[in-house]
Design a protein around this motif. Structure first.
Motif, PDB file in Angstrom:
ATOM      1  N   ALA A 104       0.859  -1.181   0.000  1.00 32.70           N
ATOM      2  CA  ALA A 104       0.000   0.000   0.000  1.00 32.70           C
ATOM      3  C   ALA A 104       0.893   1.228   0.000  1.00 32.70           C
ATOM      4  CB  ALA A 104      -0.930   0.005   1.214  1.00 32.70           C
ATOM      5  N   HIS A 105       0.424   2.295  -0.648  1.00 35.27           N
ATOM      6  CA  HIS A 105       1.274   3.454  -0.952  1.00 35.27           C
ATOM      7  C   HIS A 105       0.522   4.741  -0.674  1.00 35.27           C
ATOM      8  CE1 HIS A 105       2.466   6.246  -4.513  1.00 35.27           C
ATOM      9  NE2 HIS A 105       3.356   6.442  -3.555  1.00 35.27           N
ATOM     10  N   ASN A 106       1.253   5.743  -0.225  1.00 32.05           N
ATOM     11  CA  ASN A 106       0.737   7.093  -0.056  1.00 32.05           C
ATOM     12  C   ASN A 106       1.646   8.039  -0.816  1.00 32.05           C
ATOM     13  OD1 ASN A 106      -0.373   9.520   0.819  1.00 32.05           O
ATOM     14  ND2 ASN A 106       0.755   9.502   2.745  1.00 32.05           N
ATOM     15  N   GLY A 107       1.119   8.665  -1.879  1.00 33.79           N
ATOM     16  CA  GLY A 107       1.938   9.600  -2.633  1.00 33.79           C
ATOM     17  C   GLY A 107       1.542   9.645  -4.088  1.00 33.79           C
ATOM     18  N   VAL A 108       2.385  10.272  -4.889  1.00 37.16           N
ATOM     19  CA  VAL A 108       2.171  10.373  -6.327  1.00 37.16           C
ATOM     20  C   VAL A 108       3.514  10.181  -7.027  1.00 37.16           C
ATOM     21  CG1 VAL A 108       1.452  11.854  -8.243  1.00 37.16           C
ATOM     22  CG2 VAL A 108       0.240  11.995  -6.068  1.00 37.16           C
ATOM     23  N   VAL A 109       3.520   9.304  -8.021  1.00 35.64           N
ATOM     24  CA  VAL A 109       4.670   9.118  -8.901  1.00 35.64           C
ATOM     25  C   VAL A 109       4.194   9.359 -10.324  1.00 35.64           C
ATOM     26  CG1 VAL A 109       6.363   7.475  -9.801  1.00 35.64           C
ATOM     27  CG2 VAL A 109       5.801   7.481  -7.368  1.00 35.64           C
ATOM     28  N   GLY A 110       4.887  10.225 -11.059  1.00 34.24           N
ATOM     29  CA  GLY A 110       4.503  10.542 -12.426  1.00 34.24           C
ATOM     30  C   GLY A 110       5.274   9.714 -13.436  1.00 34.24           C
ATOM     31  N   GLY A 111       5.149  10.085 -14.708  1.00 29.08           N
ATOM     32  CA  GLY A 111       5.868   9.400 -15.777  1.00 29.08           C
ATOM     33  C   GLY A 111       5.424   7.968 -15.976  1.00 29.08           C
ATOM     34  N   LEU A 112       4.119   7.725 -15.906  1.00 29.51           N
ATOM     35  CA  LEU A 112       3.631   6.346 -15.963  1.00 29.51           C
ATOM     36  C   LEU A 112       3.963   5.629 -17.269  1.00 29.51           C
ATOM     37  CD1 LEU A 112       0.240   6.415 -14.018  1.00 29.51           C
ATOM     38  CD2 LEU A 112       2.599   6.200 -13.198  1.00 29.51           C
ATOM     39  N   PRO A 113       3.941   6.279 -18.436  1.00 27.92           N
ATOM     40  CA  PRO A 113       4.356   5.549 -19.639  1.00 27.92           C
ATOM     41  C   PRO A 113       5.794   5.028 -19.549  1.00 27.92           C
ATOM     42  CG  PRO A 113       3.134   7.516 -20.248  1.00 27.92           C
ATOM     43  CD  PRO A 113       3.385   7.614 -18.770  1.00 27.92           C
ATOM     44  N   GLU A 114       6.696   5.844 -19.009  1.00 28.82           N
ATOM     45  CA  GLU A 114       8.080   5.390 -18.853  1.00 28.82           C
ATOM     46  C   GLU A 114       8.165   4.266 -17.823  1.00 28.82           C
ATOM     47  OE1 GLU A 114      12.568   7.211 -18.066  1.00 28.82           O
ATOM     48  OE2 GLU A 114      10.817   8.533 -18.050  1.00 28.82           O
ATOM     49  N   LEU A 115       7.395   4.384 -16.754  1.00 18.75           N
ATOM     50  CA  LEU A 115       7.372   3.324 -15.745  1.00 18.75           C
ATOM     51  C   LEU A 115       6.844   2.032 -16.347  1.00 18.75           C
ATOM     52  CD1 LEU A 115       7.604   2.217 -12.906  1.00 18.75           C
ATOM     53  CD2 LEU A 115       5.470   3.387 -12.311  1.00 18.75           C
ATOM     54  N   GLU A 116       5.811   2.105 -17.161  1.00 22.48           N
ATOM     55  CA  GLU A 116       5.280   0.897 -17.789  1.00 22.48           C
ATOM     56  C   GLU A 116       6.316   0.243 -18.696  1.00 22.48           C
ATOM     57  OE1 GLU A 116       1.501   1.000 -19.617  1.00 22.48           O
ATOM     58  OE2 GLU A 116       0.537   0.823 -17.647  1.00 22.48           O
TER      59      GLU A 116
END
Length: 289
Positions: A104-116
């Motif tokens: 479980a996580h609290n926060g925001v991480v962007g760049g989802l296409p790169e993460l995928e």
């Protein structure tokens, strides 16, 4: 802001009761301000994960409240979701399960296409739309690449995220049937740990966290057994609460021995602020009282 709660009494399996409606600042009351989902993760005696979660506020779902109340496990993981990414559906509700672990996580991480793209075949583990589940899948991939070493895997995943993706906050708790890991990164949000002796600071007292925290957790067994608790805020007046150092991964082992490891020693290279987030994501990350 999402709420995290983790508890380990390992190796002892203990009964615990989670009140979602009755505490003065209960999970249900918090969910009125954070209405996108609630979840509770435990483990069966054979180590099989058991996740109970609903993509709506706990105060709207009496059945979920009843099911979540009585639990037995050595480790527990609870989460209240205020969505920053993804619709309000079950697939986006924490905790998530992968390879016998809960996250479980609290926060925001962007760049989802790169993460995928970084996930490769591990993209198949992702059922929903959230950044959180994708971060978990990256951790799972890295743990496998490090031959099951969870600390090394988390270090590799978090280090890659810190260097390559926009990050607002990456606070999380990860559990197995006998182990718990917790990370606070960067210093955007608080995350606290309490190493509780059997019976608490005065001895002889069961665990009854019903103070300023977002839920009430009660366990008579912890009058006789020690435990370690992780929470987004101090849940009672115990003087033992301390804030986790930024970038150091806390590990609670199956014998309740705690160790910490520096997994990232620098700020995110692309650090986000509230002003960088969209309106909905920014609202999800603001502290509530």
């Amino acid at each position: 802001m999402c709420r995290l709660f983790g508890l380990s009494a390992a190796p002892q399996r203990v009964h615990a009761t989670f009140w979602l409606l009755e505490a003065s600042d209960s999970l249900a009351r918090q969910s009125r301000r954070e209405p996108d989902g609630t979840g509770l993760g435990t483990f069966e005696a054979d180590g099989e994960p058991l996740v109970r979660k609903q993509p709506i506020a706990a105060y709207e779902d009496q059945q979920f409240v009843r099911e979540a109340m009585e639990c037995e496990s050595a480790t527990f993981l609870a989460h209240v979701r205020y969505a920053s990414t993804g619709a309000t559906v079950a697939a986006n509700t924490h905790p998530f399960e992968q390879h016998g672990r809960l996250f479980a996580h609290n926060g925001v991480v962007g760049g989802l296409p790169e993460l995928e793209r970084a996930l490769g075949d591990y993209r198949e583990l992702v059922a929903g739309q959230t950044d959180s589940e994708r971060v978990f899948a990256l951790i799972t991939r890295c743990v496998d690449e490090h031959d099951g070493d969870v600390v090394a895997g988390i270090g590799a995943a978090v280090g890659w995220i810190a260097d390559n993706l926009p990050v607002f906050a990456l606070n999380f708790v990860l559990t197995t049937a006998q182990d718990l890991w917790a990370l606070r990164y960067p210093d955007t949000h608080d995350l606290f740990v309490l190493e509780r002796a059997a019976g608490g600071p005065g001895g002889g007292k069961h665990l009854d966290h019903a103070g300023t925290g977002p839920l009430r957790a009660h366990s008579p067994a912890l009058a006789d057994h020690p435990a370690v608790v992780i929470a987004t805020e101090r849940m009672d007046a115990d003087p033992g609460w301390r804030e986790l150092p930024v970038g150091r991964l806390l590990h609670v082992g199956p014998d309740l021995v705690t160790t910490s490891h520096t997994v990232v020693d620098h700020a995110p290279r692309h650090r986000l602020t509230l002003a960088d987030l969209g309106e909905h994501a920014a609202a999800s990350q603001r502290a509530t009282t």
